[in-house]
Design an enzyme around this catalytic site. Structure first.
Site, PDB file in Angstrom:
ATOM      1  N   GLY A 169      -3.728  -3.652  -0.851  1.00 36.23           N
ATOM      2  CA  GLY A 169      -4.648  -2.686  -1.436  1.00 36.23           C
ATOM      3  C   GLY A 169      -3.951  -1.884  -2.510  1.00 36.23           C
ATOM      4  O   GLY A 169      -2.752  -1.592  -2.408  1.00 36.23           O
ATOM      5  N   GLY A 170      -4.706  -1.501  -3.548  1.00 35.32           N
ATOM      6  CA  GLY A 170      -4.109  -0.711  -4.624  1.00 35.32           C
ATOM      7  C   GLY A 170      -2.958  -1.464  -5.264  1.00 35.32           C
ATOM      8  O   GLY A 170      -3.101  -2.608  -5.694  1.00 35.32           O
ATOM      9  N   ASP A 171      -1.769  -0.814  -5.344  1.00 35.32           N
ATOM     10  CA  ASP A 171      -0.586  -1.467  -5.911  1.00 35.32           C
ATOM     11  C   ASP A 171       0.413  -1.810  -4.823  1.00 35.32           C
ATOM     12  O   ASP A 171       1.617  -1.890  -5.073  1.00 35.32           O
ATOM     13  CB  ASP A 171       0.057  -0.583  -6.975  1.00 35.32           C
ATOM     14  CG  ASP A 171       0.478   0.781  -6.423  1.00 35.32           C
ATOM     15  OD1 ASP A 171       0.123   1.087  -5.270  1.00 35.32           O
ATOM     16  OD2 ASP A 171       1.175   1.523  -7.139  1.00 35.32           O
ATOM     17  N   GLU A 172      -0.069  -2.048  -3.599  1.00 30.47           N
ATOM     18  CA  GLU A 172       0.792  -2.402  -2.479  1.00 30.47           C
ATOM     19  C   GLU A 172       0.664  -3.891  -2.165  1.00 30.47           C
ATOM     20  O   GLU A 172      -0.440  -4.415  -2.043  1.00 30.47           O
ATOM     21  CB  GLU A 172       0.426  -1.597  -1.238  1.00 30.47           C
ATOM     22  CG  GLU A 172       0.676  -0.097  -1.377  1.00 30.47           C
ATOM     23  CD  GLU A 172       0.319   0.637  -0.097  1.00 30.47           C
ATOM     24  OE1 GLU A 172      -0.296   0.013   0.794  1.00 30.47           O
ATOM     25  OE2 GLU A 172       0.663   1.822   0.011  1.00 30.47           O
TER      26      GLU A 172
END
Length: 526
Positions: free
Chosen positions: A415-418
Site C-alpha cells: 500500500g502507498g509506497d510500501e
C-alpha cells in the site's frame, strides 16, 4: 408490457371475436357478410400500418423494424383494397392473379425483413451460425409440414408452369419464412419490450396460419369469401396494431431487448418443436399411404443433417462460454490477489505466501527471509509532479524490485509506497537488500525531469524466530512482519548511504539520496 398494452391486446381479441361472430355465426345476408369480411380485413390492416408507423416514430432502436412492418401491412392493405373493390364495389369475383396478389405477396417479404431487423444484432461467429441453422431447421420443418398437408398438391398443380400456379406456391413459402422468423423472435426476445414484440409476433403468426388455411381450402375447392378463417387475418392485424400501439419502455431500457445471446432453455428447444410436429405428421401420412415419397425422404434427411450440424455448433459455443468463464475467473483472481497499479502481489497474496513458506519450513526446515521496503522521498515527488507521476514512479520501482529477485521470490506492494519481498532462500538476504537499494537509487525520468528516490529496507529471517513461536500458527507471521517492520524503521532513521550491515532479524539497509533531507526532483540537464 404495461397495463395499457395488455388492454390493447384484450381489445384486439374482443374485436376479433366480434368479427368472427358477424361473419360466421350470425344469420346475416351474403352481401352483408362480404362487406363485413372485406372491409373488416381492410380496416384491420390499415390500423396495423398506422400503428407500426407511429411506433417507428417513437422508437429509436427498433425504428427500421417498425418501418418495415408498417410497409408490410400497408402492402397487404393495398391488396385487400383491390380485393374489396372487386367483391364489394363492382360485385365481381376476384381474378387470379390480380393486382391484389402483388400487395399480398409483398407483405411476407417486408414482414420478414422487419423481423430480421429485430434478430440482426451482431454476435460471435458461432452464435450467428447457430441462429442461422436454427432458422433453417425451423423453416425446413415447416416446409415439410406444409409439403405433406398442402404444398405437395399445389406443386403438382403447378407443373404446367402457369403464373397462377407459381403464385399459389409463393404464398405458403412466404408463410414458412414468416413463421420461422416469428418463432425465432419469440424465443430470443428479452428485456422491457418483450410483451410488445411477442404480441406483434403472435399477430404475424395468426396471419401466416390464416394464409395456410386459405390455401388448404382453395386446394380442396371449398373456399368462399366470408369464411371464418378471415378472423385469423383480422385478429392478426389487430394484434400487430396492439403491440405497436402499446407504450414502449424508455430508450435506455429499450436497449435491453434481444440482448441476451446465452443458450436459454426455450432457445435450445425451439427448433425441435416444429421438427417433432412435422415428423409426427409425416409418419402418420406415410403410414396411411404405405410408401415414403422421395420429396419427404429428401427433406427429412436434410433436416437430420442440419440438426446434427446445429448440435456441433452448440457444443462449440458451450466450449467458448466455458473459455470465457475461465478467463473471467482468472481475471477476478488476478484482481483479488494483485495490486492494480503495479501488478505485484497485494497484501493478501503476500501473507498467504508467507504462511505457505512457514508451513514448508516446519516440514523441511527451509529458511526464508521477509524484507520490508519503504521509499524515501516519494511524497516530495508526488506533491511536486502530481499523482500521475507518482504512479509512474511506483510502477518503475515495482519493476526494479521484481528484476532484482529470483522468479521463485515474491514481490508485493502493501500500500502507498510500501513494498515487501519474500525470499525463498534466506542465505543471501543481505545481498538482495543491497541490490534493491542500489536499483531504486538509480535516477528515473518523469515528465522531463530526473528524479531520485531512495528506499529503506528491513530484513527478518525465519531461522531466528524465537523457539517458543509455533511455525504453523499466526504468531509466527506476526512476529516476522513485526521484526521486518521495526528493522525498516531503524534503517530509515539511520539514513545510511551504505546498505552493508548485519543480516539478522533486525538488519536494516537504507539508501536515500541525502541523509539530511529526502530526494527532490531536479531539473533535467540537456
Amino acid at each position: 408490457m404495461t397495463r395499457t398494452g395488455w388492454a390493447y391486446v384484450g381489445c384486439a381479441a374482443a374485436a376479433g371475436g366480434v368479427f368472427v361472430a358477424l361473419v360466421g355465426l350470425l344469420p346475416l345476408g351474403r352481401q352483408v357478410v362480404l362487406v363485413v369480411d372485406d372491409c373488416g380485413q381492410l380496416l384491420a390492416a390499415c390500423l396495423a400500418s398506422a400503428a407500426c408507423a407511429d411506433a417507428a416514430r417513437r422508437s429509436r432502436r427498433h425504428r427500421p423494424a417498425w418501418t418495415l412492418l408498417a410497409v408490410a401491412t400497408a402492402c397487404w392493405a393495398g391488396g385487400q383494397a383491390v380485393w374489396t373493390v372487386y367483391e364489394v364495389g363492382i360485385g365481381r369475383e376476384v381474378p387470379f392473379p390480380s393486382a391484389a396478389d402483388a400487395g399480398f405477396l409483398a407483405f411476407p417479404l417486408a414482414a420478414a425483413a422487419g423481423l430480421g431487423s429485430w434478430l440482426g444484432r451482431a454476435g460471435p461467429g458461432v452464435t450467428r451460425a447457430r441462429d442461422t441453422l436454427d432458422g433453417a431447421v425451423i423453416a425446413g420443418s415447416l416446409l415439410l409440414l406444409s409439403w405433406v398437408t398442402v404444398l405437395g398438391d399445389a406443386t403438382a398443380d403447378a407443373a404446367s408452369g402457369t403464373l397462377a400456379s407459381l403464385l399459389s406456391l409463393a404464398y405458403p413459402v412466404g408463410d414458412v419464412v414468416v413463421l420461422t422468423l416469428v418463432l425465432m423472435t419469440v424465443s430470443r426476445t428479452t428485456g422491457g419490450d418483450r410483451g410488445r414484440l411477442v404480441t406483434v409476433a403472435a399477430g404475424l403468426g395468426a396471419l401466416a396460419f390464416a394464409d395456410s388455411a386459405y390455401l388448404y381450402l382453395v386446394t380442396s375447392g371449398s373456399y368462399a369469401s366470408g369464411n371464418v378463417i378471415s378472423g385469423g387475418w383480422v385478429l392478426g392485424f389487430l394484434l400487430v396494431a396492439a403491440g405497436a400501439a402499446a407504450p414502449g419502455v424508455r430508450a435506455e431500457v429499450e436497449a435491453s431487448a434481444l440482448e441476451s445471446r446465452q443458450l436459454t432453455r426455450p432457445m435450445l428447444l425451439l427448433p425441435y418443436v416444429p421438427l417433432a410436429v412435422a415428423g409426427t405428421v409425416v409418419v402418420a401420412a406415410n403410414a396411411r399411404s404405405g410408401r415414403v415419397p422421395a420429396a419427404d425422404l429428401a427433406l427429412g434427411l436434410l433436416l437430420v443433417v442440419m440438426v446434427l450440424t446445429r448440435q456441433l455448433l452448440v457444443l462449440a459455443e458451450n466450449l467458448r462460454l466455458l473459455t470465457e468463464l475461465r478467463e473471467t475467473r482468472d481475471a477476478l483472481h488476478q484482481q483479488a490477489l494483485h495490486d492494480p497499479l503495479t501488478g505485484l502481489a497485494n497484501r493478501t497474496l503476500f501473507l498467504d505466501r508467507v504462511e505457505h513458506a512457514l508451513a514448508a519450513r516446519s516440514r523441511r526446515r527451509e529458511d526464508f527471509a521477509v524484507l520490508f521496503c519503504d521509499l524515501d522521498g516519494f511524497k516530495a515527488v508526488n506533491d511536486e509532479l502530481g499523482h500521475p507521476a507518482g504512479d509512474d514512479l511506483l510502477r518503475g520501482v515495482a519493476t526494479r524490485l521484481r528484476d532484482r529477485v529470483r522468479p521463485e521470490d515474491t514481490v508485493a506492494r502493501l500500500g502507498g509506497d510500501e513494498f515487501a519481498v519474500l525470499l525463498a532462500d534466506s542465505a543471501d538476504a543481505g545481498a538482495v537488500a543491497e541490490r534493491l537499494v542500489t536499483a531504486v537509487r538509480r535516477p528515473v525520468r518523469l515528465g522531463g525531469r530526473e528524479v531520485r528516490v531512495g528506499v529503506s529496507v528491513g530484513v527478518a529471517l525465519s531461522c531466528e524466530l524465537p523457539a517458543d513461536v509455533d511455525d504453523s500458527g499466526p504468531g509466527a507471521i506476526e512476529q516476522l512482519l513485526r521484526v521486518a517492520d521495526a528493522a525498516m524503521y531503524r534503517a530509515k532513521a539511520a539514513g545510511r548511504q551504505d546498505p552493508a550491515g548485519p543480516t539478522g532479524p533486525s538488519a536494516g539497509a537504507s539508501g536515500p539520496a541525502s541523509p539530511a533531507r529526502p530526494a527532490r526532483p531536479v531539473e533535467a540537464v540537456a
